[in-house]
Design a protein around this motif. Structure first.
Motif, short mmCIF file in Angstrom:
data_model
loop_
_atom_site.label_atom_id
_atom_site.label_comp_id
_atom_site.label_asym_id
_atom_site.label_seq_id
_atom_site.Cartn_x
_atom_site.Cartn_y
_atom_site.Cartn_z
N SER A 104 37.61 47.25 39.80
CA SER A 104 38.92 48.12 39.78
C SER A 104 39.88 47.00 40.44
N VAL A 105 39.73 45.78 40.88
CA VAL A 105 40.44 44.72 41.26
C VAL A 105 40.78 44.31 39.85
N TYR A 106 39.86 43.95 39.19
CA TYR A 106 40.16 43.21 37.88
C TYR A 106 41.05 44.32 37.03
N ARG A 107 40.81 45.64 36.97
CA ARG A 107 41.79 46.41 36.27
C ARG A 107 43.23 46.36 36.89
N LEU A 108 43.31 46.31 38.20
CA LEU A 108 44.72 46.19 38.94
C LEU A 108 45.33 44.87 38.67
N MET A 109 44.63 43.77 38.58
CA MET A 109 45.19 42.56 38.54
C MET A 109 45.52 41.91 37.12
N LEU A 110 44.86 42.43 36.16
CA LEU A 110 44.78 41.87 34.79
C LEU A 110 46.16 41.80 34.25
N LEU A 111 47.08 42.69 34.29
CA LEU A 111 48.14 42.52 33.78
C LEU A 111 49.03 41.02 34.30
N TYR A 112 48.56 40.82 35.57
CA TYR A 112 49.11 39.46 36.38
C TYR A 112 48.63 38.14 36.10
N CYS A 113 47.50 38.28 35.44
CA CYS A 113 46.72 37.00 35.14
C CYS A 113 47.06 36.24 33.95
N GLU A 114 47.45 34.97 33.98
CA GLU A 114 47.73 34.18 32.58
C GLU A 114 46.44 33.89 31.95
N GLU A 115 45.27 33.87 32.55
CA GLU A 115 44.13 33.52 31.98
C GLU A 115 42.91 34.09 32.37
N ALA A 116 41.83 34.21 31.48
CA ALA A 116 40.74 34.89 31.80
C ALA A 116 39.44 33.90 31.55
N LEU A 117 38.67 33.47 32.33
CA LEU A 117 37.50 32.73 31.90
C LEU A 117 36.51 33.59 32.12
N VAL A 118 35.99 33.90 30.75
CA VAL A 118 34.94 34.64 30.43
C VAL A 118 33.55 34.40 30.18
N THR A 119 32.56 34.34 30.79
CA THR A 119 31.32 34.02 30.50
C THR A 119 30.58 35.27 29.55
N LYS A 120 30.48 34.83 28.35
CA LYS A 120 29.90 35.99 27.46
C LYS A 120 28.27 35.96 27.40
N VAL A 121 27.63 36.87 27.78
CA VAL A 121 26.38 36.91 27.43
C VAL A 121 25.76 37.66 26.46
N ASP A 122 25.16 37.12 25.47
CA ASP A 122 24.62 37.72 24.32
C ASP A 122 23.34 38.69 24.60
N ALA A 123 23.89 39.76 25.34
CA ALA A 123 22.81 40.94 25.92
C ALA A 123 23.46 42.41 26.16
N VAL A 124 22.80 43.32 25.84
CA VAL A 124 23.22 44.53 26.25
C VAL A 124 22.41 45.07 27.31
N VAL A 125 22.87 45.27 28.42
CA VAL A 125 21.96 45.79 29.51
C VAL A 125 22.64 46.94 30.21
N GLU A 126 22.03 47.85 30.94
CA GLU A 126 22.48 49.07 31.63
C GLU A 126 23.52 48.48 32.58
N ALA A 127 24.82 49.23 32.48
CA ALA A 127 25.78 48.84 33.23
C ALA A 127 26.63 50.19 33.54
N ASP A 128 27.19 50.16 34.82
CA ASP A 128 28.14 51.33 35.27
C ASP A 128 29.47 50.68 35.59
N CYS A 129 29.62 49.44 35.50
CA CYS A 129 30.89 48.83 35.69
C CYS A 129 31.33 48.15 34.49
N PHE A 130 32.72 48.01 34.04
CA PHE A 130 33.03 47.36 32.77
C PHE A 130 34.31 46.49 33.01
N PHE A 131 34.42 45.41 32.33
CA PHE A 131 35.60 44.65 32.07
C PHE A 131 36.31 45.25 30.90
N GLU A 132 37.69 45.04 30.91
CA GLU A 132 38.37 45.46 29.60
C GLU A 132 37.92 44.58 28.64
N ASP A 133 37.93 45.08 27.28
CA ASP A 133 37.24 44.08 26.07
C ASP A 133 38.62 43.58 25.76
#
Length: 171
Positions: A104-133
């Motif tokens: 929820s904090v990521y969603r609120l603040m995404l518009l205000y961030c100039e940069e996103a440092l994203v570690t991408k993991v080559d796996a699909v696992v069960e999740a109930d929280c997601f980050f914006e693609d």
């Protein structure tokens, strides 16, 4: 302001208030990147930290709504009860600033961030929280990608996204 996050292939970030992965290299990257900086997180992210203590050698700000008792607030923790309070706190901030979760904090603040440092993991696992693609958003572009490395049995890469339409948060 920057975001730092680790995501699965389908941009999952958590399951039952826990991280999806325990990755040594990613944790080292997180620690080295945020050391000496200010980190902003939600209450659930704070509660998921070891012993519910602020991260060492960082200024810790928790966006908590009304869900935190001031009488038991640990030393070294700054509370913001809403976005207006957070903006007032951040207006005075001169340190590097990282949003570290949760969803929820990521969603609120995404518009205000100039940069996103994203570690991408080559796996699909069960999740109930997601980050914006970020690959599907017009105002975000991937500007840097590391080589793929092995980390705790997973293939990962460190990526940097830039926001081409940053909104002013601090005023």
């Amino acid at each position: 302001m920057k975001i730092i996050v680790a995501v699965s292939k389908n941009w999952g970030i958590g399951y039952q208030n826990r991280l999806l992965f325990s990755l040594k290299e990613d944790m080292r990257f997180f620690r080295e990147t945020t050391m000496g900086a200010t980190v902003v997180m939600g209450l659930n992210t704070f509660k998921s930290l070891p012993n519910q203590k602020p991260l060492k050698n960082r200024k810790n700000i928790v966006l908590c709504g009304g869900g935190f008792d001031h009488d038991i607030c640990p030393d070294g923790l700054i509370l913001a009860h809403n976005l207006s309070e957070l903006a007032a706190i951040l207006k005075e901030e001169t340190d590097e600033l990282y949003v570290i979760g949760g969803a929820s904090v990521y969603r609120l603040m995404l518009l205000y961030c100039e940069e996103a440092l994203v570690t991408k993991v080559d796996a699909v696992v069960e999740a109930d929280c997601f980050f914006e693609d970020l690959d599907k958003l017009d105002n975000w572009e991937c500007v840097k990608e590391s080589d793929v490395i092995e980390d705790s049995g997973y293939k990962i890469k460190f990526t940097t996204y830039k926001n081409t339409n940053v909104k002013d948060f601090r005023g």
